[in-house]
Design a protein around this motif. Structure first.
Motif, PDB file in Angstrom:
ATOM      1  N   LYS A  45      29.503  31.268  41.563  1.00  0.00           N
ATOM      2  CA  LYS A  45      30.721  30.571  41.170  1.00  0.00           C
ATOM      3  C   LYS A  45      31.712  31.546  40.532  1.00  0.00           C
ATOM      4  O   LYS A  45      32.909  31.537  40.843  1.00  0.00           O
ATOM      5  CB  LYS A  45      30.389  29.440  40.195  1.00  0.00           C
ATOM      6  CG  LYS A  45      31.592  28.600  39.802  1.00  0.00           C
ATOM      7  CD  LYS A  45      31.170  27.452  38.897  1.00  0.00           C
ATOM      8  CE  LYS A  45      32.391  26.606  38.492  1.00  0.00           C
ATOM      9  NZ  LYS A  45      31.985  25.482  37.601  1.00  0.00           N
ATOM     10  N   ARG A  46      31.195  32.387  39.649  1.00  0.00           N
ATOM     11  CA  ARG A  46      32.061  33.368  38.983  1.00  0.00           C
ATOM     12  C   ARG A  46      32.581  34.391  39.994  1.00  0.00           C
ATOM     13  O   ARG A  46      33.755  34.766  39.965  1.00  0.00           O
ATOM     14  CB  ARG A  46      31.301  34.078  37.867  1.00  0.00           C
ATOM     15  CG  ARG A  46      32.064  35.229  37.229  1.00  0.00           C
ATOM     16  CD  ARG A  46      31.245  35.910  36.146  1.00  0.00           C
ATOM     17  NE  ARG A  46      31.243  35.140  34.913  1.00  0.00           N
ATOM     18  CZ  ARG A  46      30.562  35.503  33.825  1.00  0.00           C
ATOM     19  NH1 ARG A  46      29.824  36.609  33.847  1.00  0.00           N
ATOM     20  NH2 ARG A  46      30.600  34.764  32.727  1.00  0.00           N
ATOM     21  N   LYS A  92      33.088  33.963  43.169  1.00  0.00           N
ATOM     22  CA  LYS A  92      34.113  33.324  44.008  1.00  0.00           C
ATOM     23  C   LYS A  92      35.446  33.252  43.276  1.00  0.00           C
ATOM     24  O   LYS A  92      36.504  33.529  43.845  1.00  0.00           O
ATOM     25  CB  LYS A  92      33.653  31.932  44.408  1.00  0.00           C
ATOM     26  CG  LYS A  92      34.652  31.193  45.292  1.00  0.00           C
ATOM     27  CD  LYS A  92      34.149  29.801  45.645  1.00  0.00           C
ATOM     28  CE  LYS A  92      35.191  29.068  46.496  1.00  0.00           C
ATOM     29  NZ  LYS A  92      34.750  27.689  46.812  1.00  0.00           N
ATOM     30  N   GLN A  93      35.391  32.885  42.011  1.00  0.00           N
ATOM     31  CA  GLN A  93      36.622  32.784  41.220  1.00  0.00           C
ATOM     32  C   GLN A  93      37.291  34.147  41.095  1.00  0.00           C
ATOM     33  O   GLN A  93      38.513  34.270  41.226  1.00  0.00           O
ATOM     34  CB  GLN A  93      36.315  32.228  39.831  1.00  0.00           C
ATOM     35  CG  GLN A  93      37.555  32.112  38.939  1.00  0.00           C
ATOM     36  CD  GLN A  93      37.218  31.591  37.556  1.00  0.00           C
ATOM     37  OE1 GLN A  93      36.134  31.065  37.325  1.00  0.00           O
ATOM     38  NE2 GLN A  93      38.152  31.739  36.628  1.00  0.00           N
ATOM     39  N   ARG A  94      36.499  35.179  40.860  1.00  0.00           N
ATOM     40  CA  ARG A  94      37.059  36.525  40.730  1.00  0.00           C
ATOM     41  C   ARG A  94      37.668  36.990  42.050  1.00  0.00           C
ATOM     42  O   ARG A  94      38.733  37.624  42.061  1.00  0.00           O
ATOM     43  CB  ARG A  94      35.980  37.492  40.268  1.00  0.00           C
ATOM     44  CG  ARG A  94      35.556  37.277  38.813  1.00  0.00           C
ATOM     45  CD  ARG A  94      34.411  38.184  38.409  1.00  0.00           C
ATOM     46  NE  ARG A  94      34.141  38.077  36.979  1.00  0.00           N
ATOM     47  CZ  ARG A  94      33.182  38.731  36.341  1.00  0.00           C
ATOM     48  NH1 ARG A  94      32.386  39.542  37.033  1.00  0.00           N
ATOM     49  NH2 ARG A  94      33.004  38.582  35.041  1.00  0.00           N
ATOM     50  N   ALA A  95      36.996  36.680  43.155  1.00  0.00           N
ATOM     51  CA  ALA A  95      37.540  37.055  44.462  1.00  0.00           C
ATOM     52  C   ALA A  95      38.877  36.359  44.703  1.00  0.00           C
ATOM     53  O   ALA A  95      39.810  36.954  45.258  1.00  0.00           O
ATOM     54  CB  ALA A  95      36.546  36.698  45.562  1.00  0.00           C
ATOM     55  N   GLU A  96      38.983  35.114  44.277  1.00  0.00           N
ATOM     56  CA  GLU A  96      40.241  34.371  44.436  1.00  0.00           C
ATOM     57  C   GLU A  96      41.346  34.981  43.583  1.00  0.00           C
ATOM     58  O   GLU A  96      42.510  35.044  44.006  1.00  0.00           O
ATOM     59  CB  GLU A  96      40.028  32.899  44.072  1.00  0.00           C
ATOM     60  CG  GLU A  96      39.168  32.149  45.082  1.00  0.00           C
ATOM     61  CD  GLU A  96      38.799  30.743  44.616  1.00  0.00           C
ATOM     62  OE1 GLU A  96      39.068  30.422  43.423  1.00  0.00           O
ATOM     63  OE2 GLU A  96      38.248  29.980  45.428  1.00  0.00           O
ATOM     64  N   GLU A  97      40.995  35.441  42.384  1.00  0.00           N
ATOM     65  CA  GLU A  97      41.993  36.063  41.513  1.00  0.00           C
ATOM     66  C   GLU A  97      42.487  37.381  42.118  1.00  0.00           C
ATOM     67  O   GLU A  97      43.680  37.699  42.037  1.00  0.00           O
ATOM     68  CB  GLU A  97      41.404  36.301  40.125  1.00  0.00           C
ATOM     69  CG  GLU A  97      41.130  35.007  39.355  1.00  0.00           C
ATOM     70  CD  GLU A  97      40.484  35.273  38.007  1.00  0.00           C
ATOM     71  OE1 GLU A  97      40.596  36.400  37.501  1.00  0.00           O
ATOM     72  OE2 GLU A  97      39.860  34.346  37.458  1.00  0.00           O
ATOM     73  N   LEU A  98      41.587  38.132  42.717  1.00  0.00           N
ATOM     74  CA  LEU A  98      41.979  39.379  43.373  1.00  0.00           C
ATOM     75  C   LEU A  98      42.831  39.098  44.612  1.00  0.00           C
ATOM     76  O   LEU A  98      43.825  39.779  44.859  1.00  0.00           O
ATOM     77  CB  LEU A  98      40.738  40.176  43.757  1.00  0.00           C
ATOM     78  CG  LEU A  98      40.012  40.848  42.591  1.00  0.00           C
ATOM     79  CD1 LEU A  98      38.568  41.140  42.960  1.00  0.00           C
ATOM     80  CD2 LEU A  98      40.718  42.138  42.181  1.00  0.00           C
TER      81      LEU A  98
END
Length: 314
Positions: free
Chosen positions: A135-136, A138-144
């Motif tokens: 989950k974390r 995925k969120q980081r990939a979305e932020e990048l």
């Protein structure tokens, strides 16, 4: 009051005033936004609130923060998680780098906001680099991706080096350069774009469909090859099919690594992929094993593409 006590009082008093300024800025931010998830580079007015909060986390982690201050920051909703805080700081540096370069395909030596952003981006592109929590990650990939949709070129089937040069070519053309004038020796941010462009035209058939599409949007076409007489007895025509097979295998590998976050592939594993709108079943385990045993026959770009996906023998 002795001189020593006056100096001590002034130091303590100044430090307390500095802390109160930071706390007041944090309170204003919290009241306006409803949270305290402050980007590292954020200024609240003229106050560097993002950096101040980062300093508070370091003090807290070192066990040097008074409990009253920790309680006050808790009440505001500070995120103490140091892993998230470090990611936020590095992401801020990545945003700064993107603003300057137009890409997150930074060379390893690149720095921004006094942080080694190039090495950090290299590390997080590796399998598992965004953390073990799906989950974390995925969120980081979305932020990048919000900064640069192409932050991880390996998932597209090419290298960081290729992406950076492509962005450099686009930047030169946007600035008014002509393709005919971009010859070896013409550089952008230290990269020889002219030499790279010559290779792309020469090896156009080895690029995947998306690479060819992107180059075509910039007006790049394959170099015209002089026709050669076939050798006596005819030539075996398999290079094109071989390049297509490698592209499909690379796409399957990128898909597998992105999903599984590892590069250890069972030999019997088959990966279903879609290429140009058609589904294929790639015998990925066999493909990787065969290319490992024949790696001396792979060209430099193919080895770089495999290495970018985490294949250590490449």
């Amino acid at each position: 009051m002795t001189a020593a006590k006056r100096i001590t009082y002034r130091v303590i008093n100044t430090e307390r005033q500095d802390w109160l300024r930071g706390y007041d800025a944090a309170s204003r931010y919290r009241e306006r936004t409803g949270d305290l998830e402050v980007p590292y580079e954020h200024l609240e007015g003229a106050y560097p609130l993002g950096r101040w909060l980062s300093d508070q986390r370091r003090t807290w982690r070192a066990g040097q923060m008074p409990s009253k201050r920790a309680d006050d920051l808790d009440a505001l909703g500070i995120v103490w998680d140091t892993a998230d805080a470090q990611f936020a700081e590095n992401l801020a540096a990545a945003r700064t780098n993107f603003a300057e370069a137009g890409t997150l395909a930074a060379p390893r030596h690149a720095t921004a906001l006094d942080k080694p952003v190039g090495q950090w981006l290299t590390n997080i592109r590796r399998p598992g680099g965004l953390g073990k929590d799906p989950k974390r990650a995925k969120q980081r990939a979305e932020e990048l991706a919000a900064v640069d949709p192409d932050w991880n070129p390996a998932s597209l089937g090419w290298t960081v080096d290729w992406q950076r040069h492509y962005v450099g070519l686009a930047a030169l053309l946007k600035d008014g350069a002509l393709l005919t004038g971009i010859v070896p020796g013409v550089t952008w941010r230290g990269d020889d774009i002219g030499r790279w462009l010559t290779r792309q035209r020469r090896d156009y058939g080895q690029l995947n469909t998306e690479q060819q599409k992107r180059l075509a949007t910039l007006g790049v076409q394959p170099a015209v090859q002089a026709r050669k007489a076939p050798p006596v007895g005819g030539a075996k025509a398999g290079s094109v099919r071989g390049a297509e097979a490698f592209t499909r295998g690379l796409a399957a590998l990128a898909q597998y690594v992105e999903r599984e976050q590892r590069t250890v592939i069972p030999r019997q594993h088959t990966e279903r992929i879609t290429v140009d709108g058609h589904e294929h079943e790639a015998r990925l385990g066999v493909w990787v094993s065969n290319h490992k045993s024949r790696r001396d026959k792979l060209n430099e770009q193919q080895l770089a593409q495999l290495a970018a996906l985490g294949i250590d023998w490449a």
